[in-house]
Enzyme design. Structure first.
Site, PDB file in Angstrom:
ATOM      1  N   CYS A   1      12.084  55.036  32.049  1.00  0.00           N
ATOM      2  CA  CYS A   1      13.540  55.051  31.859  1.00  0.00           C
ATOM      3  C   CYS A   1      14.235  54.445  33.072  1.00  0.00           C
ATOM      4  CB  CYS A   1      14.015  56.486  31.623  1.00  0.00           C
ATOM      5  SG  CYS A   1      15.818  56.667  31.664  1.00  0.00           S
TER       6      CYS A   1
ATOM      7  N   CYS B   1      16.444  57.196  35.050  1.00  0.00           N
ATOM      8  CA  CYS B   1      15.868  58.364  35.708  1.00  0.00           C
ATOM      9  C   CYS B   1      15.805  58.157  37.228  1.00  0.00           C
ATOM     10  CB  CYS B   1      14.457  58.638  35.168  1.00  0.00           C
ATOM     11  SG  CYS B   1      14.439  59.575  33.618  1.00  0.00           S
TER      12      CYS B   1
ATOM     13  N   ASN C   1      27.446  48.695  36.236  1.00  0.00           N
ATOM     14  CA  ASN C   1      26.608  48.295  35.115  1.00  0.00           C
ATOM     15  C   ASN C   1      25.893  46.976  35.420  1.00  0.00           C
ATOM     16  OD1 ASN C   1      25.623  47.488  32.509  1.00  0.00           O
ATOM     17  ND2 ASN C   1      27.115  48.859  31.574  1.00  0.00           N
ATOM     18  N   ASP C   2      24.583  46.986  35.234  1.00  0.00           N
ATOM     19  CA  ASP C   2      23.800  45.777  35.512  1.00  0.00           C
ATOM     20  C   ASP C   2      24.097  44.651  34.524  1.00  0.00           C
ATOM     21  OD1 ASP C   2      22.381  46.988  37.686  1.00  0.00           O
ATOM     22  OD2 ASP C   2      21.156  48.070  36.217  1.00  0.00           O
TER      23      ASP C   2
ATOM     24  N   HIS D   1      16.142  63.786  31.978  1.00  0.00           N
ATOM     25  CA  HIS D   1      16.130  62.800  30.903  1.00  0.00           C
ATOM     26  C   HIS D   1      16.340  63.442  29.530  1.00  0.00           C
ATOM     27  CE1 HIS D   1      15.007  58.924  29.105  1.00  0.00           C
ATOM     28  NE2 HIS D   1      14.202  59.564  28.280  1.00  0.00           N
TER      29      HIS D   1
ATOM     30  N   ASN E   1      28.868  56.931  24.437  1.00  0.00           N
ATOM     31  CA  ASN E   1      28.252  56.662  23.142  1.00  0.00           C
ATOM     32  C   ASN E   1      27.000  57.525  23.063  1.00  0.00           C
ATOM     33  OD1 ASN E   1      30.113  54.680  22.325  1.00  0.00           O
ATOM     34  ND2 ASN E   1      29.010  53.096  23.451  1.00  0.00           N
TER      35      ASN E   1
ATOM     36  N   GLY F   1      24.687  53.009  18.897  1.00  0.00           N
ATOM     37  CA  GLY F   1      24.358  51.850  19.719  1.00  0.00           C
ATOM     38  C   GLY F   1      23.940  52.188  21.130  1.00  0.00           C
TER      39      GLY F   1
ATOM     40  N   SER G   1      21.580  52.649  23.989  1.00  0.00           N
ATOM     41  CA  SER G   1      20.271  52.029  24.196  1.00  0.00           C
ATOM     42  C   SER G   1      19.301  52.910  24.961  1.00  0.00           C
ATOM     43  CB  SER G   1      20.436  50.690  24.933  1.00  0.00           C
ATOM     44  OG  SER G   1      21.059  50.899  26.196  1.00  0.00           O
TER      45      SER G   1
ATOM     46  N   HIS H   1      18.758  58.917  27.904  1.00  0.00           N
ATOM     47  CA  HIS H   1      19.100  59.634  29.127  1.00  0.00           C
ATOM     48  C   HIS H   1      20.605  59.947  29.100  1.00  0.00           C
ATOM     49  CE1 HIS H   1      18.027  60.570  33.434  1.00  0.00           C
ATOM     50  NE2 HIS H   1      19.350  60.647  33.463  1.00  0.00           N
TER      51      HIS H   1
ATOM     52  N   HIS I   1      24.193  59.903  29.645  1.00  0.00           N
ATOM     53  CA  HIS I   1      25.047  59.047  30.465  1.00  0.00           C
ATOM     54  C   HIS I   1      26.253  58.587  29.661  1.00  0.00           C
ATOM     55  CE1 HIS I   1      22.997  55.901  28.156  1.00  0.00           C
ATOM     56  NE2 HIS I   1      23.932  55.062  28.557  1.00  0.00           N
TER      57      HIS I   1
ATOM     58  N   GLN J   1      29.945  55.726  30.177  1.00  0.00           N
ATOM     59  CA  GLN J   1      30.388  54.502  30.834  1.00  0.00           C
ATOM     60  C   GLN J   1      31.863  54.598  31.208  1.00  0.00           C
ATOM     61  OE1 GLN J   1      28.958  50.661  29.247  1.00  0.00           O
ATOM     62  NE2 GLN J   1      27.984  51.841  27.601  1.00  0.00           N
TER      63      GLN J   1
ATOM     64  N   HIS K   1      41.737  59.343  26.728  1.00  0.00           N
ATOM     65  CA  HIS K   1      42.913  58.496  26.827  1.00  0.00           C
ATOM     66  C   HIS K   1      43.836  59.105  27.868  1.00  0.00           C
ATOM     67  CE1 HIS K   1      42.556  56.210  22.747  1.00  0.00           C
ATOM     68  NE2 HIS K   1      41.719  55.775  23.673  1.00  0.00           N
TER      69      HIS K   1
ATOM     70  N   HIS L   1      44.091  63.433  26.591  1.00  0.00           N
ATOM     71  CA  HIS L   1      43.328  63.898  25.432  1.00  0.00           C
ATOM     72  C   HIS L   1      42.044  63.081  25.314  1.00  0.00           C
ATOM     73  CE1 HIS L   1      45.769  60.533  23.943  1.00  0.00           C
ATOM     74  NE2 HIS L   1      44.874  60.355  22.980  1.00  0.00           N
TER      75      HIS L   1
ATOM     76  N   PHE M   1      30.302  54.915   6.439  1.00  0.00           N
ATOM     77  CA  PHE M   1      30.500  53.511   6.767  1.00  0.00           C
ATOM     78  C   PHE M   1      31.922  53.101   6.409  1.00  0.00           C
ATOM     79  CE2 PHE M   1      25.895  53.706   6.329  1.00  0.00           C
ATOM     80  CZ  PHE M   1      25.464  52.923   7.391  1.00  0.00           C
TER      81      PHE M   1
ATOM     82  N   GLU N   1      38.167  50.014   3.025  1.00  0.00           N
ATOM     83  CA  GLU N   1      38.461  50.470   4.388  1.00  0.00           C
ATOM     84  C   GLU N   1      38.514  49.312   5.382  1.00  0.00           C
ATOM     85  OE1 GLU N   1      36.314  54.809   4.027  1.00  0.00           O
ATOM     86  OE2 GLU N   1      35.183  52.950   3.916  1.00  0.00           O
TER      87      GLU N   1
END
Length: 344
Positions: free
Chosen positions: A51, A54, A76-77, A114, A154, A160, A162, A165, A167, A169, A282, A297, A313, A318
Site C-alpha cells: 500500500c 501505509c 497528491n502525487d 490500513h 470518496n 472510484g 483507488s 487505506h 484517507h 482529499q 461546504h 455543513h 444510477f 435523470e
C-alpha cells in the site's frame, strides 16, 4: 383525494442550489426491500506492504512515507491542480472559453492502520482527523491565490476510491467551484432577506418536524434533506451558524467527530457492508471576507439503493431532465434511524 407527499408524484425544491428533484413515492409502495448482506471487509490487514499510503512505504517517484502514528498529509502525487500552472486564457467569440486554474491538492491519511474506516475509528482518532482538516483549511486558505478549500472523502471502490487505506482529499482552488458557488449565491440571498443563515432556518424546521432527523448531538444534526436526490443522502449541519471548521470550539469539534462516527456506523449497518459514499464539507470561501451567510455543513452522497450490491444510477430522465427518486426522504431517514449506533 387530497395531495399526499408520501403517495403522489411531486417535485421538491432545493433552496441551496435552487434546483428541483422529482419524487415518485407511488413506485415503491411495496414493503421495504432492503437486503442484509454481510460482505467481507475490503481489507483485514492493519499494514499492507504493497500500500502506497501505509507508514514507511514508497509512493510515486520513490518518495517514502514517514512512520506516522496518527494522521499524515502530503501533496497528491497525481494532483488535478498545480501551483506551477502558468496564467493564461482562451476566448473565441465567447463560445470557446478557457482559463488557467491555480491550486493545490492534498491527501489526508486518517490513520496508519490500513484496515480502518471512520466507522471503525474511535473518538480520539476521528477528533485528530477533524483537527487535521482544520489545520489544512487554515494553511491552504491563507494563500493569497486560494479562494476555496474543498475537503472530501470518496469511500469505497464503487465511488472510484483507488486505495482502501482510510484517507480523504483536499482540493484548494483559485476560483470557487460550481456547487459551492450555487450554494453561496442562495445563502447570500437568504441572509440578505432574513439576517439569518438559510441552513439555520431550515434546521429549525427539521428539528420541529422531526421526520427526517437521523442523529443529533449538542453541536451537529444529521438528517435526510427534504430535497435529497440519492436514496440515503444525508446532510450534517452545525447547530451554531459557523462558517468553517476552524470556527468550531473544541467541544464542537468533538461533537463533529461523534456525528461522523454515528453517520458512518449507521450507513454500514443498513446493509451490513462497508458503505460507499462521497462525503464533503461546504465552508466559506477563503477570500478574507467574513461570509456570515455561509453555514458549515457536510454532504453524504451514498449510491446504494436496496442492498450492498444494488446501486442507484443517474440515467435516462435523470441525465436528460432532472434527478428522480422513489423512496421518500422520510422513509430513508426512518431506515437510518433504526440502525444500531454500534457497528455490526
Amino acid at each position: 383525494m387530497p395531495f399526499d407527499l408520501q403517495a403522489h408524484p411531486h417535485r421538491r425544491f432545493n433552496p441551496l442550489t435552487q434546483e428541483w428533484v422529482l419524487v415518485s413515492p407511488h413506485r415503491s409502495q411495496r414493503p421495504w426491500q432492503g437486503q442484509v448482506e454481510s460482505t467481507p471487509a475490503e481489507t483485514s490487514l492493519p499494514y499492507d506492504p504493497n500500500c502506497y499510503l501505509c507508514p514507511g512505504n514508497s509512493r510515486a517517484g520513490g518518495v517514502r512515507n514517514p512512520d506516522y502514528k496518527e494522521t499524515f498529509v502530503f501533496d497528491n502525487d497525481f494532483a488535478a491542480l498545480r501551483t506551477d500552472t502558468p496564467a493564461g486564457d482562451l476566448n473565441d467569440s465567447n463560445l470557446l472559453v478557457a482559463r488557467s486554474e491555480f491550486g493545490r491538492c492534498r491527501v489526508v491519511c486518517f490513520s496508519p492502520r490500513h484496515d480502518l474506516t471512520l466507522a471503525h475509528m474511535n473518538q480520539h482518532e476521528i477528533e485528530r482527523v477533524v483537527e487535521t482538516w482544520c489545520d489544512e483549511f487554515r494553511e491552504l486558505g491563507s494563500h493569497p491565490r486560494i479562494n476555496s478549500v474543498q475537503i472530501f472523502e470518496n469511500r469505497g471502490a464503487m465511488m472510484g476510491c483507488s486505495n482502501p487505506h482510510p484517507h480523504g482529499q483536499i482540493w484548494a482552488n483559485e476560483t470557487i467551484p460550481n456547487e459551492l458557488e450555487k450554494e453561496l449565491r442562495s445563502q447570500t440571498q437568504h441572509y440578505s432577506a432574513h439576517s439569518s443563515t438559510l441552513l439555520s432556518d431550515y434546521l429549525q424546521l427539521e428539528l420541529k418536524m422531526d421526520e427526517r432527523v437521523v442523529y443529533s448531538n449538542d453541536a451537529f444534526v444529521q438528517l435526510v434533506p427534504f430535497w435529497a436526490v440519492w436514496p440515503f443522502e444525508t446532510i450534517l449541519i452545525s447547530r451554531r451558524p459557523v462558517s468553517s471548521l476552524i470556527d468550531l470550539s473544541e467541544s464542537e469539534r468533538a461533537s463533529l467527530a461523534d456525528a461522523l462516527h454515528q453517520a458512518t456506523v449507521r450507513y454500514d449497518n443498513l446493509f451490513r457492508t462497508s458503505f460507499p459514499y462521497t462525503m464533503g464539507f461546504h465552508q466559506r470561501p477563503t477570500d478574507d471576507s467574513p461570509h456570515p451567510e455561509s453555514h458549515l455543513h457536510a454532504h453524504f452522497y451514498p449510491p446504494l439503493l436496496r442492498s450492498a450490491t444494488v446501486k442507484k444510477f443517474m440515467v435516462g430522465y435523470e441525465m436528460l431532465a432532472m434527478p428522480q427518486r422513489d423512496i421518500t426522504p422520510e422513509s430513508a431517514a426512518s431506515h437510518l434511524r433504526e440502525q444500531s449506533p454500534k457497528h455490526y
